[in-house]
Write a protein that holds these residues in place. Structure first.
Motif, PDB file in Angstrom:
ATOM      1  N   ASP A  96       0.815  -1.208   0.000  1.00  0.00           N
ATOM      2  CA  ASP A  96       0.000   0.000   0.000  1.00  0.00           C
ATOM      3  C   ASP A  96       0.853   1.264   0.000  1.00  0.00           C
ATOM      4  OD1 ASP A  96      -2.213  -1.627  -0.006  1.00  0.00           O
ATOM      5  OD2 ASP A  96      -2.671  -1.376   2.121  1.00  0.00           O
ATOM      6  N   TYR A  97       1.951   1.259   0.758  1.00  0.00           N
ATOM      7  CA  TYR A  97       2.826   2.436   0.801  1.00  0.00           C
ATOM      8  C   TYR A  97       3.489   2.687  -0.549  1.00  0.00           C
ATOM      9  CZ  TYR A  97       2.283   3.032   5.795  1.00  0.00           C
ATOM     10  OH  TYR A  97       1.752   3.254   7.037  1.00  0.00           O
ATOM     11  N   LEU A  98       3.900   1.621  -1.234  1.00  0.00           N
ATOM     12  CA  LEU A  98       4.550   1.793  -2.527  1.00  0.00           C
ATOM     13  C   LEU A  98       3.578   2.348  -3.562  1.00  0.00           C
ATOM     14  CD1 LEU A  98       6.846  -1.361  -2.770  1.00  0.00           C
ATOM     15  CD2 LEU A  98       7.424   0.947  -2.036  1.00  0.00           C
ATOM     16  N   ARG A  99       2.344   1.836  -3.578  1.00  0.00           N
ATOM     17  CA  ARG A  99       1.345   2.359  -4.505  1.00  0.00           C
ATOM     18  C   ARG A  99       1.103   3.849  -4.248  1.00  0.00           C
ATOM     19  NH1 ARG A  99       0.643   0.138  -8.830  1.00  0.00           N
ATOM     20  NH2 ARG A  99      -0.979   1.688  -9.047  1.00  0.00           N
ATOM     21  N   ARG A 100       1.024   4.201  -2.958  1.00  0.00           N
ATOM     22  CA  ARG A 100       0.759   5.600  -2.597  1.00  0.00           C
ATOM     23  C   ARG A 100       1.942   6.496  -2.955  1.00  0.00           C
ATOM     24  NH1 ARG A 100       1.144   8.459   2.220  1.00  0.00           N
ATOM     25  NH2 ARG A 100       1.702   6.612   3.416  1.00  0.00           N
ATOM     26  N   LEU A 101       3.151   6.012  -2.716  1.00  0.00           N
ATOM     27  CA  LEU A 101       4.351   6.796  -3.040  1.00  0.00           C
ATOM     28  C   LEU A 101       4.453   7.075  -4.535  1.00  0.00           C
ATOM     29  CD1 LEU A 101       7.048   5.152  -0.741  1.00  0.00           C
ATOM     30  CD2 LEU A 101       6.241   7.511  -0.624  1.00  0.00           C
ATOM     31  N   ALA A 102       4.166   6.082  -5.347  1.00  0.00           N
ATOM     32  CA  ALA A 102       4.225   6.264  -6.799  1.00  0.00           C
ATOM     33  C   ALA A 102       3.258   7.352  -7.238  1.00  0.00           C
ATOM     34  CB  ALA A 102       3.917   4.947  -7.511  1.00  0.00           C
ATOM     35  N   GLN A 103       2.058   7.355  -6.650  1.00  0.00           N
ATOM     36  CA  GLN A 103       1.036   8.317  -7.050  1.00  0.00           C
ATOM     37  C   GLN A 103       1.305   9.715  -6.490  1.00  0.00           C
ATOM     38  OE1 GLN A 103      -2.538   6.389  -5.678  1.00  0.00           O
ATOM     39  NE2 GLN A 103      -2.292   4.668  -7.088  1.00  0.00           N
ATOM     40  N   GLU A 104       1.633   9.789  -5.188  1.00  0.00           N
ATOM     41  CA  GLU A 104       1.782  11.095  -4.535  1.00  0.00           C
ATOM     42  C   GLU A 104       3.085  11.791  -4.910  1.00  0.00           C
ATOM     43  OE1 GLU A 104       1.252  10.831  -0.339  1.00  0.00           O
ATOM     44  OE2 GLU A 104      -0.798  10.057  -0.470  1.00  0.00           O
ATOM     45  N   LYS A 105       4.160  11.025  -5.065  1.00  0.00           N
ATOM     46  CA  LYS A 105       5.477  11.624  -5.347  1.00  0.00           C
ATOM     47  C   LYS A 105       5.884  11.513  -6.811  1.00  0.00           C
ATOM     48  CE  LYS A 105       7.950  12.802  -2.332  1.00  0.00           C
ATOM     49  NZ  LYS A 105       8.137  14.142  -1.711  1.00  0.00           N
ATOM     50  N   ASN A 106       5.031  10.885  -7.631  1.00  0.00           N
ATOM     51  CA  ASN A 106       5.338  10.651  -9.047  1.00  0.00           C
ATOM     52  C   ASN A 106       6.671   9.920  -9.212  1.00  0.00           C
ATOM     53  OD1 ASN A 106       4.456  10.818 -11.725  1.00  0.00           O
ATOM     54  ND2 ASN A 106       5.793  12.549 -12.134  1.00  0.00           N
ATOM     55  N   LEU A 107       6.913   8.986  -8.288  1.00  0.00           N
ATOM     56  CA  LEU A 107       8.149   8.204  -8.316  1.00  0.00           C
ATOM     57  C   LEU A 107       8.059   7.064  -9.317  1.00  0.00           C
ATOM     58  CD1 LEU A 107       9.128   7.602  -4.568  1.00  0.00           C
ATOM     59  CD2 LEU A 107      10.605   8.576  -6.311  1.00  0.00           C
ATOM     60  N   ALA A 108       9.190   6.763  -9.929  1.00  0.00           N
ATOM     61  CA  ALA A 108       9.316   5.497 -10.651  1.00  0.00           C
ATOM     62  C   ALA A 108       9.827   4.489  -9.624  1.00  0.00           C
ATOM     63  CB  ALA A 108      10.310   5.630 -11.794  1.00  0.00           C
ATOM     64  N   ILE A 109       9.066   3.423  -9.400  1.00  0.00           N
ATOM     65  CA  ILE A 109       9.443   2.429  -8.400  1.00  0.00           C
ATOM     66  C   ILE A 109       9.699   1.093  -9.086  1.00  0.00           C
ATOM     67  CG2 ILE A 109       8.726   1.180  -6.327  1.00  0.00           C
ATOM     68  CD1 ILE A 109       7.046   3.564  -5.530  1.00  0.00           C
ATOM     69  N   ILE A 110      10.884   0.535  -8.850  1.00  0.00           N
ATOM     70  CA  ILE A 110      11.236  -0.782  -9.387  1.00  0.00           C
ATOM     71  C   ILE A 110      11.269  -1.759  -8.221  1.00  0.00           C
ATOM     72  CG2 ILE A 110      12.977  -2.165 -10.591  1.00  0.00           C
ATOM     73  CD1 ILE A 110      13.948   0.413 -11.923  1.00  0.00           C
ATOM     74  N   VAL A 111      10.480  -2.814  -8.329  1.00  0.00           N
ATOM     75  CA  VAL A 111      10.397  -3.827  -7.275  1.00  0.00           C
ATOM     76  C   VAL A 111      10.730  -5.177  -7.874  1.00  0.00           C
ATOM     77  CG1 VAL A 111       8.922  -4.921  -5.553  1.00  0.00           C
ATOM     78  CG2 VAL A 111       8.573  -2.522  -6.123  1.00  0.00           C
ATOM     79  N   SER A 112      11.736  -5.865  -7.313  1.00  0.00           N
ATOM     80  CA  SER A 112      12.030  -7.217  -7.783  1.00  0.00           C
ATOM     81  C   SER A 112      11.414  -8.227  -6.829  1.00  0.00           C
ATOM     82  CB  SER A 112      13.538  -7.442  -7.882  1.00  0.00           C
ATOM     83  OG  SER A 112      14.085  -7.747  -6.613  1.00  0.00           O
TER      84      SER A 112
END
Length: 306
Positions: free
Chosen positions: A173-189
Motif C-alpha cells: 500500500d505504501y509503494l502504490r501511494r508513493l508512486a502516485q503522490e510523489k510521481n516516483l518510478a518504483i522498481i520492485v524485484s
C-alpha cells in the motif's frame, strides 16, 4: 509519461559466464514496475548494475538521461535503493537512523526528515529504538532513508521477504501511494507472483538472465473477446442450442465455456432461457498473472530447447 530509467542491450559476464543477456526495458515516472523471475534469474545482478555496485559488461543504463557508466554521480543522485535488506543501527531510534543518513546529503533539513517519516507512516514509532521494530516497520524505515534526498526512482530488491501477510500488505500500500503522490518510478524485484499482481502496473519477466516479456498487469483493452463460463442445468443441450445459432460452446467442469464479445452476452442468455435452459451463473474467466507467467516461461523454455 517520461522514462526515468532506461536499459539498452545490457549484458553482464562474470568469469566468462553470461549472467545477464542483452536486457532492454524502461521505467516511467509514477509507475510501480515489477521485475519478476525465479531465484537466480538475474534480478539482483541487474539491480546492482543499475545502482552502480557492479560494472556493466556491455550496453547502456541511463537514469534521468544520465549514464550510470559515464556520469555516475549525476545519475545516482536521482536514485534511492534498498538492495536485499535495509542496513539499520538497531541500538538507535528510527529518527536517529534517519539523521545519520541525512548527514551524508547537503541541505538536508528537519522538515525533509519529518516528511519522509510521515510518508511511510512511522510518526508514532519513529523515536523508538529500531530493535523494537517489526520487519515491516524496518522496511518502511529503510524506504524513508531512501526517500530523504527526494529521488526520482526508488529501487527495492525483494522488499516483502520475511514479512507476514499484514506486513506485505502494508509495504504494498505504501509503494502504490508513493508512486502516485510523489510521481516516483518504483522498481520492485520479486519471485512472488501474487504480490506483484497486486502491487505493479507493469512487469518484466526475466529468466536465466534474459528478458522474456514486458506486460501490463491490468489491461482491460488487451482483448475484444473474453472467455465466459456459464453454469447451466443441461450443458449438452445448451451446446446444441447455441450451435444452432452459430455460437460455439464447449463443455466445462462448471457448465459450458464460450468465447464472446461483450454485446453477444445478452443474446446468449436470451437463447438459453427461451429454450428452457436454466442459467445459474455467468462469469468472465481471466488469466491470472501466475497463468500468464507460466505460459510465457514454458513457451520460452520450449523455444530454447527446440
Amino acid at each position: 509519461m517520461k522514462s526515468v530509467v532506461e536499459l539498452k542491450n545490457v549484458s553482464k559476464k562474470i568469469r566468462g559466464k553470461t549472467i545477464i543477456d542483452n536486457l532492454s526495458f524502461s521505467v516511467e515516472a509514477g509507475e510501480v514496475f515489477g521485475f519478476l523471475g525465479p531465484n537466480g534469474a538475474g534480478k539482483t545482478t541487474t539491480i546492482r548494475m543499475i545502482v552502480g555496485l557492479i560494472g556493466i559488461t556491455s550496453g547502456e543504463i541511463a537514469i534521468c538521461g544520465k549514464s550510470v557508466a559515464k556520469d555516475y554521480e549525476n545519475a545516482i543522485r536521482h536514485v534511492g535503493a534498498i538492495v536485499e535488506n535495509p542496513e539499520l543501527y538497531k541500538f538507535l531510534t528510527g529518527y536517529q537512523n534517519l539523521q545519520q543518513v541525512a548527514r551524508l546529503t547537503k541541505g538536508m533539513t528537519k522538515e525533509k526528515i519529518d516528511e519522509a517519516v510521515k510518508l511511510v507512516g512511522l510518526s508514532d514509532r519513529i523515536h523508538d529504538k529500531v530493535k523494537t521494530y517489526s520487519l515491516g516497520m524496518r522496511q518502511r524505515l529503510g524506504i524513508a532513508q531512501s526517500l530523504l534526498h527526494n529521488p526520482k526512482v526508488l529501487i527495492l530488491d525483494e522488499p516483502t521477504n520475511g514479512l507476514d501477510p499484514a506486513g506485505i500488505r502494508e509495504i504494498r500500500d505504501y509503494l502504490r501511494r508513493l508512486a502516485q503522490e510523489k510521481n516516483l518510478a518504483i522498481i520492485v524485484s520479486s519471485h512472488l507472483l501474487s504480490e506483484m499482481e497486486m502491487m505493479c502496473d507493469r512487469i518484466a519477466i526475466i529468466q536465466k538472465g534474459k528478458l522474456v516479456n514486458v506486460q501490463q498487469v491490468r489491461d482491460d483493452t488487451e482483448v475484444e473477446k473474453k472467455t465466459y463460463v456459464c453454469d447451466v442445468n443441461n450443458p449438452s443441450e445448451a451446446i446444441a442450442v447455441l450451435a444452432a445459432h452459430n455460437i460455439q460452446a464447449a463443455g466445462h467442469e462448471d457448465g459450458i465455456q464460450l468465447l464472446l464479445e461483450t454485446p453477444q452476452v445478452p443474446d446468449v442468455l436470451r437463447i438459453l432461457l427461451t429454450n428452457d435452459i436454466l442459467v445459474f451463473e455467468m462469469k468472465v474467466i481471466k488469466k491470472s498473472l501466475e497463468d500468464r507467467f507460466l505460459e510465457i516461461t514454458q513457451e520460452e523454455e520450449v523455444a530454447a530447447n527446440a
